[in-house]
Design an enzyme around this catalytic site. Structure first.
Site, mmCIF file in Angstrom:
data_model
loop_
_atom_site.group_PDB
_atom_site.id
_atom_site.type_symbol
_atom_site.label_atom_id
_atom_site.label_comp_id
_atom_site.label_asym_id
_atom_site.label_seq_id
_atom_site.Cartn_x
_atom_site.Cartn_y
_atom_site.Cartn_z
ATOM 1 N N VAL A 73 79.835 -19.263 27.030
ATOM 2 C CA VAL A 73 79.748 -19.521 28.390
ATOM 3 C C VAL A 73 80.111 -21.177 28.598
ATOM 4 C CG1 VAL A 73 78.144 -18.049 29.265
ATOM 5 C CG2 VAL A 73 77.241 -20.272 28.580
ATOM 6 N N SER A 74 80.989 -21.626 29.443
ATOM 7 C CA SER A 74 81.553 -22.780 29.666
ATOM 8 C C SER A 74 80.886 -23.806 29.915
ATOM 9 C CB SER A 74 82.511 -22.531 30.606
ATOM 10 O OG SER A 74 83.623 -21.676 30.070
ATOM 11 N N THR A 75 79.672 -23.680 30.545
ATOM 12 C CA THR A 75 78.805 -24.719 30.890
ATOM 13 C C THR A 75 77.376 -24.329 30.672
ATOM 14 O OG1 THR A 75 78.552 -24.019 33.214
ATOM 15 C CG2 THR A 75 80.286 -25.564 32.841
#
Length: 186
Positions: free
Chosen positions: A8-10
């Site tokens: 996941v990016s964040t």
């Protein structure tokens, strides 16, 4: 052994959807990174590569969770292939443990090579056109000819060090040495 990878990016995003899909696909263990896809090195991805053994299969929910570009995906897939590790993407239904999956991978690799070749071709054409218009590539010199003459004088005088000359002109010692070599007598 089926080994899952999720990203996941964040930190605010949750990996639940991906992990649930990896569990449903039969993954025995999984690694989750909380990092941008633009990062080539990710801690959990690196950790996963350390434990992979021939015959394992890496499973991802979606291709873009593994690679940041087509080229990066191809690089990862070639690395896996070299280790004797298969690859499966659940969403795109790619599975390199099957002949059809190997075909899809090879099409991917060919597309990545084609993209690299096009970029190289466009870059070379742009450079050629710029040269035809009289444009010379590279950065502009930080020092003018009067600066170079002054540097030569200071250096020849022996009264100051190269480091002091560099500090006075706001450049590196390497720039001073290149200037001296360029302006040498004879």
């Amino acid at each position: 052994m089926l080994i899952g990878y999720a990203r996941v990016s964040t930190l605010e995003q949750r990996e639940d959807l991906q992990v649930d899909a990896l569990k449903a696909a039969g993954c025995d263990r999984w690694y989750v990174d909380h990092a941008s896809g633009a990062k080539a090195s990710r801690p959990e991805l690196d950790r996963m590569f350390e434990v992979l053994r021939p015959g394992d299969v890496v499973v991802v929910w979606k291709l873009d969770r593994l690679g940041r570009s087509v080229q990066h995906l191809v690089d990862v897939m070639v690395r896996l292939q070299g280790m004797g590790v298969g690859f499966r993407s659940l969403t795109e239904q790619m599975d390199t443990t099957t002949p059809g999956g190997v075909l899809v991978f090879n099409v991917f690799a060919a597309m990545a090579q084609f993209e690299r070749d096009l970029i190289r071709e466009r870059t070379n054409a742009g450079l050629k056109a710029a040269r035809a218009r009289g444009r010379v590539g590279g950065r502009r010199r930080k020092l003018g000819s009067s600066d170079e003459a002054m540097i030569r004088q200071l250096y020849d005088s022996g009264s100051v060090t190269v480091q002091e000359i560099a500090g006075r002109f706001g450049v590196s010692r390497g720039t001073i040495y290149r200037t001296i070599a360029r302006t040498s007598k004879g």
